[in-house]
Design an enzyme around this catalytic site. Structure first.
Site, PDB file in Angstrom:
ATOM      1  N   GLY B  52      37.979  47.638  26.718  1.00  0.00           N
ATOM      2  CA  GLY B  52      37.195  46.506  27.188  1.00  0.00           C
ATOM      3  C   GLY B  52      38.153  45.343  27.349  1.00  0.00           C
ATOM      4  N   CYS B  53      37.636  44.161  27.683  1.00  0.00           N
ATOM      5  CA  CYS B  53      38.532  43.018  27.866  1.00  0.00           C
ATOM      6  C   CYS B  53      39.132  42.612  26.528  1.00  0.00           C
ATOM      7  CB  CYS B  53      37.789  41.864  28.493  1.00  0.00           C
ATOM      8  SG  CYS B  53      38.826  40.439  28.762  1.00  0.00           S
ATOM      9  N   GLN B  54      38.312  42.562  25.497  1.00  0.00           N
ATOM     10  CA  GLN B  54      38.802  42.079  24.207  1.00  0.00           C
ATOM     11  C   GLN B  54      38.776  43.131  23.116  1.00  0.00           C
ATOM     12  OE1 GLN B  54      38.083  38.195  22.765  1.00  0.00           O
ATOM     13  NE2 GLN B  54      37.297  37.435  24.698  1.00  0.00           N
ATOM     14  N   GLN B 118      29.829  40.565  28.745  1.00  0.00           N
ATOM     15  CA  GLN B 118      31.104  41.260  28.591  1.00  0.00           C
ATOM     16  C   GLN B 118      30.961  42.452  27.639  1.00  0.00           C
ATOM     17  OE1 GLN B 118      35.269  40.010  27.014  1.00  0.00           O
ATOM     18  NE2 GLN B 118      34.457  38.279  28.150  1.00  0.00           N
TER      19      GLN B 118
END
Lengths: 407, 147
Positions: B52-54, B118
């Site tokens: 994922g992004c983070q 997100q």
């Protein structure tokens, strides 16, 4: 002079709302600041009364829009202390400004074997364009290392600087750590070595006095939306003699003098670098944002923000389990930290549940995070409208999370 | 064993008890992560990462006696909690059960509102990956039977 925060807060509609049932505490100002009513109204007024494409218009609306648009260019010239308005180029943002220099200055002045100098604490937008340029030209990217506190190691900078260095592209204030770099000294040293200097002013320009003549930087890029202005708009300042020698960035309308299928000649600066219809409404509404900053004065703004930073730093450093990241002596109002045993993303989400907006993650500075040996941080960043009372709520929230994790 | 639908109902009613308080809901999700079985270290490899992004997720799957067995881990506590819900629903199920049932509990709990877009996107790719495993196991099973 101290700033009157309650009066200032009244100018910002977005601050007066509840998020998740709690009063919003907006500490994500390094990502983007909220907008004062004057900016919002200027944008609306443009669309309601003066909407027209600028330059070359034979009608009244086009003339009005053009005058307002160019007046903001002059206001920015004054704001930066530039010699002339033609040295102010409108872009989409800091990123585009840096890319513009990489593509055009790079094309003209950088060749195989040349060196470009950046630092460990750069944002990806001041890394990747240079990597792309190095790949195209065979130039070499050199990195100025930093201390564990997040300060440049000056001796290393001096050691890296050589006759091969064609450009030093450096962040004025770090978005992830807050560190203010000694840019005036850097510029003087770089010039002595024969290199040009680009300042990434994304973070610094809203806080610090930035006088391009005094600093003697060759380029400065920043974004309007971090200075209480609209999104989608940036400014690139460049010295005339360089801008004139650089080839155009994008081809299209506005940037030409004469077009024929055989040969096209280009317009003068700044228009040579402004192909296509610009963000007219955004430029015009950036004017009131500059008025807002200049009305308060950057010294007063900075004094208030540093008071907040100092207060928040004191509260957080006393909390067990909290590690502050970036403890340079000179900082803008950015407070990065980690909560022991918790992923920054989780901290951000739990603070959001308390109505507190912070940013989490690597902050587009992955090489910096790698250097510091962490995956990311939680970052609180303060603007002129923030208060100590908000910091109290924030620090209590952080302390609560740290207690839960460290019990 | 309760059906996928039954377990979804259970989860929805558990979250209903928590009410509208976002903070306690998130803490509850984080607590759920503690119930995850330890992730086998030999499976902590790059090909098992869902990025994922983070947050980062490791997902491994095995097919034993006609059932899918999942193990997973994450570097963030909230994501770990979310994974534990998916594993509770999908573990020891046949591929047909996994592929034949839509997951409605996330929407019914209002997970998108709790976690933001997100994290929800990350969760969606996690579900997709589990379904892909189920499909792969099903195909494998068919080809074996076909022979």
């Amino acid at each position: 002079m101290s700033v009157d925060v309650p009066s200032i807060r009244r100018l910002f509609p977005a601050l007066h709302q509840e998020v998740n049932g709690k009063p919003l505490i907006y500490f994500d100002n390094a990502a983007t600041t909220q907008k004062p009513l004057s900016v919002i109204e200027a944008q609306q007024a443009y669309y309601e009364q003066n909407n027209a494409n600028i330059h070359r218009g034979a009608h009244t609306l086009a003339d009005r829009a053009t005058l307002q648009f160019e007046a903001v260019r002059e206001a920015i010239q004054g704001f930066l202390g530039a010699k002339e308005a033609a040295e102010i180029i409108f872009t989409k943002g800091t990123t585009e400004g840096i890319n513009l220099v990489a593509k055009t200055f790079g094309k003209k002045f950088i060749t195989k074997g040349d060196e470009i100098l950046i630092s460990t604490m750069e944002h990806h937008s001041n890394i990747v364009p240079w990597q792309m340029l190095c790949e195209e030209t065979g130039a070499c990217l050199k990195i100025i290392p930093i201390t564990p506190e997040g300060e440049l190691i000056w001796e290393e900078f001096e050691r890296l600087l050589s006759p091969k260095t064609k450009l030093v592209s450096i962040v004025h204030a770090s978005n992830a750590l807050g560190t203010i770099n000694p840019v005036k000294r850097i510029i003087a040293a770089a010039h002595e070595a024969g290199a040009k200097v680009l300042l990434d002013g994304a973070q610094a320009t809203s806080h610090l006095e930035v006088d391009v003549l005094d600093l003697d930087c060759d380029f400065l890029a920043f974004s309007a939306h971090k200075l209480y202005g609209p999104t989608g708009l940036g400014v690139l300042y460049g010295k005339r003699n360089l801008l004139e020698q650089m080839p155009p960035f994008l081809g299209g309308g506005e940037m030409i003098r004469e077009v024929s299928f055989e040969k096209t000649t280009y317009n003068d600066i700044p228009f040579k670098f402004e192909a296509g219809t610009p963000s007219i409404a955004e430029v015009i509404s950036f004017g009131p944002a500059l008025d807002f900053i200049q009305g308060l004065g950057k010294k007063s703004i900075m004094a208030h923000e540093i008071e907040l930073l100092t207060y928040a730093t004191q509260l957080l450093q006393d909390i067990k389990g909290i590690t502050l990241v970036g403890t340079a002596a000179e900082k803008v109002s950015v407070l990065s930290f980690t909560v022991g045993g918790m992923h920054p993303y989780d901290v951000g989400q739990l603070l959001d549940a308390k109505g507190i907006a912070v940013r989490t993650g690597h902050h587009c500075t992955q090489p910096l995070m790698k250097r510091l040996g962490i995956e990311g941080t939680v970052r609180a960043s303060f603007a002129v409208y923030n208060t100590k009372a908000e910091i109290d709520v924030f620090a209590e929230g952080v302390a609560q999370l740290a207690r839960i994790k460290n019990r | 064993m309760n059906s996928i639908l039954d377990i979804q109902e259970e989860i929805v009613s558990e979250f209903e008890i928590l009410g509208d308080d976002k903070e306690s809901t998130i803490f509850y999700i984080m607590e759920l992560g503690n119930s995850l079985d330890p992730f086998p270290e030999e499976e902590r490899k790059e090909e098992n990462v869902i990025k994922g992004c983070q947050s980062k997720v490791w997902l491994a799957a095995q097919f034993i006696e006609g059932k899918c067995h999942f193990s997973a881990d994450s570097n963030t506590d909230i994501t770990k909690g979310l994974i534990s819900l998916l594993i509770r629903i999908y573990n020891r199920r046949s591929p047909e059960e996994i592929l034949g049932n839509e997951l409605t509990f996330l929407q019914r709990i209002g997970m998108g509102n709790i976690l933001g877009s997100q994290r929800s996107n990350g969760l969606a790719s996690m579900i997709q990956q589990m379904k892909r495993y189920a499909l792969a196991f099903k195909t494998k099973q068919l080809s074996i039977h076909g022979n």
